[in-house]
Structures are given as C-alpha cells and as structure tokens.
Design an enzyme around this catalytic site. Sequence first.
Site, mmCIF file in Angstrom:
data_model
loop_
_atom_site.group_PDB
_atom_site.id
_atom_site.type_symbol
_atom_site.label_atom_id
_atom_site.label_comp_id
_atom_site.label_asym_id
_atom_site.label_seq_id
_atom_site.Cartn_x
_atom_site.Cartn_y
_atom_site.Cartn_z
ATOM 1 N N ARG A 81 11.730 30.762 10.104
ATOM 2 C CA ARG A 81 11.201 30.909 11.460
ATOM 3 C C ARG A 81 10.173 29.819 11.725
ATOM 4 N NH1 ARG A 81 10.344 37.526 11.852
ATOM 5 N NH2 ARG A 81 12.522 38.054 11.324
ATOM 6 N N ARG A 136 2.403 35.147 7.307
ATOM 7 C CA ARG A 136 3.266 34.568 8.353
ATOM 8 C C ARG A 136 3.635 33.153 7.934
ATOM 9 N NH1 ARG A 136 3.606 36.552 13.449
ATOM 10 N NH2 ARG A 136 1.576 37.560 13.243
ATOM 11 N N GLU A 195 1.871 45.034 9.876
ATOM 12 C CA GLU A 195 3.293 45.366 9.818
ATOM 13 C C GLU A 195 3.938 44.839 8.540
ATOM 14 O OE1 GLU A 195 7.476 43.715 11.477
ATOM 15 O OE2 GLU A 195 5.673 43.255 12.637
ATOM 16 N N SER A 224 10.068 46.899 10.092
ATOM 17 C CA SER A 224 10.368 47.418 11.433
ATOM 18 C C SER A 224 11.828 47.824 11.466
ATOM 19 C CB SER A 224 10.072 46.377 12.512
ATOM 20 O OG SER A 224 10.978 45.292 12.417
ATOM 21 N N ARG A 233 5.876 40.661 2.369
ATOM 22 C CA ARG A 233 4.684 41.352 2.869
ATOM 23 C C ARG A 233 4.398 42.609 2.061
ATOM 24 N NH1 ARG A 233 4.736 40.985 9.528
ATOM 25 N NH2 ARG A 233 4.617 38.693 9.658
#
Length: 417
Positions: A252, A267, A339, A342, A379
């Site tokens: 990403r 991130r 987070e 999800s 994470r």
Amino acid sequence: MIDLRAARADPDAFRSALVRKGEEAATLFDELIAADARWLELIPRVDALRTRTKLKGKPTPEQLEEMKEVKPELKRLEDELAEAERRRRELLDRVPNPPDVSAPDGLAEEDAVEIRRVGEPPSFGFPAQDHVDLAQAYGWFDLERAARVSGSRFVYRMGDVALLELALYRFALDRLRQKGFVPVLPPVLVREEAMYGTGFFPTDEVNIYAVERDGLYLVGTSEVSLAALHMGEILEADLLPIRYAGYSTCFRREAGAAGKDTRGMFRVHQFDKVEMFVFTYPEESRDEHERLLEIEEALVQELGLPYRVMNMAAGDLGASAAKKYDIEAWFPGQERWREITSTSNTTDYQARRLEIRHRRPEGNLETVHTLNGTAVTARAMIALMENFQDEGGSIAVPEPLWDFGAPERLGREKTRA
C-alpha cells in the site's frame, strides 16, 4: 456496483442511505440517476431513427431523401447516447455501496460505536516501551537499512521476531483450516479488472502500486485476488458458502497517511496478512459477517490480547463495504487502542462488478454476496510485544504460537537503563 434497477425503483431510499456515507456519495448518486434517465430517454429515439434507415427492397426516391435527412440527426443522437452511456458508467463505477442500517451515523473513525471489551490492559508497574524500542534493543528491526534500501515505511524483521511473525500466520491458517476455510496462496500481481471488480478502482487508485510496463497492480490485500478467483463465473447453489483463507504479502502506498504512524511497523508499505474471504447467499451474508467477527475474536482471545470491538460509522466505510467491524487491541507503549483486524460485508457490490452469480435450485441466477475479514497481520505481533513485555525488556510469547516455530520468549533479561 449498486443495483441500478433497484435504485431506479426507489431512488429516495438509496439516496437517504448514501447520504450517510457523505454528501459526495449522495451527489454522485443524484448525478447517476440523472445520467441514467438521459440514457433511457435517448435509447428509443435512436432505435426509432435506426429503424427508419433500414429499408426492405429497393428504396424509392422519397425514401432516399428521408434517409438523407435522418442520418445527420441519427449521428447526433448516437453521439449523445454514447456520451450518456460513458457518463452513466463513470458514475456507476464511483457510487459506493449504501451502508447497512445498523452501521452508526458519522463520517470519521471517532464516530464508531464500541460494542464490547474483552480483557484488561496490563498494568506493568514500570514504564511500557513501544514495539520499536523493544525490537531495536535486540536488533529485531532494522529500519535504517530498510530505508536505505527501499525508502521510508519499510522494515527488516530479523531473528526471533521473524520467527514469531511467521508463527502467527501459520497459527491463523491452521485455525481457519479447522473451521472449513480453504488455504490459498494467491497472486499479488493482478490485472485492472480485479482492482476494479473489488472496488479499489477508481476510488482508491492513489494507494495502489502499479507495474505499468506489464499492466499489473500490486494488491493491498489478498481480498482482491481471492474475490477475482471466481470472476465471471456462475456458482452452483450446493457450493455455497465458499470460504478461503489467503496468505500473501500486501503493498500500500499509504498516500493519504503522510505524517501518520511513521514510527515502527504499524503503518508500512509492505506487510503480510492472512485474509478470510467468503462467497455466500444474499440472505446469509449478515450471519456470515457475525461469524467472521466471531472467528477474529477467537484468534485474538487465544493470543491473550485485550481488545474492543467497534461498529464502524457509515461515513468511515470504504466504497465497497455496507458494514464493517474493527477489532482494536490495547497498545501499552502508545497507551491507546489500535485496529489490528477488520471484517466487512460488501453485499453484492463486488460480485456485481466481477459478474459472479449463483444458480438457485429452481434455476434462477442471482448475484452472490461477498465478505472479507483479517485473520492476522504483523499488527498482532507488535501488540503481543507491547502487552507481554517484562521490566527487563524481554517478551513472553503466547503458548499457542510455540507449535508453529515461535520461541517461548523473545530476548534475554536485561536491566533497564
């Protein structure tokens, strides 16, 4: 994409739902309905003129004269129709999936509603270190060399931490296999059709890495290649639900995250993930969504992480999602919830773009529903590091990971400076 026939039948209901995703979504929908109406109005006019140009037998002089007069008008209307079709398609590609009625109102992450908390954040009796300090003390992360080799937001993971991370992925795949998911190692380079079909194009194109020479794109999640696995297919009813567990490296650009989470691994541009993906009947997708959340919670509970479940606000959902749950773990080094997984129900939005349907027992064809959910990423690893540290800076590894190659403890006892 949305069901345009259903939108025509009840535009007010669609608009009322879409405005909860933001005014831009509602405006796009209004423009789509107007463009669609113009397209529908032009079709019979063009068809009528085309009919007048198709004559049987040898035309009379009068008919030839009429055709001469009709052709310029036909050309003009055909051009208008082509433009109307282009505009209609452009808007249809951009209108997001309407949110589920149970998604809370709001446009930002802060508008999410907490559903429950499980576990208590640890109380150490000493200042908690974040994952970067813990890792760099033992040489588990090398951010400087990664930046020199690849740029910012890349990380070398080394030694016992590399084994811990790999153990997490094997642990997740093992648990998902036991629950009936088919393990998959999918492609990470896909064609534009797959990016479009899953809703990442055109709305999220800015975050996608492109290999322009080959017309390929690096996936930001294996959701893309798993969803496209059945692109253009008709699935027999007795095959559903189909559940896949994909493991892949993801990429990403994080174009919208400038200055956010620049420290450490939270991130980054490249990471690994085990992703759940499901094709199911429309009437079963809500229950399947709850099942995916239950699986995510079971994995986090088995790892012993304190967490909370959030129902994400309608305006904070991506284009494809009708509803999304986030699981946020407690990060002692940051002293906040973040987070780590999800799960989203995308209803028929992706499957309609990918042209994936199923055949009912009575023979009718219907678009399937698709869902996705994160089983584990790195994470989870950095949450483990921060939650299970001791005063000496070493880290206790949860027992479920030992069978998958993780050491029982990371680091040696050392005295804090």
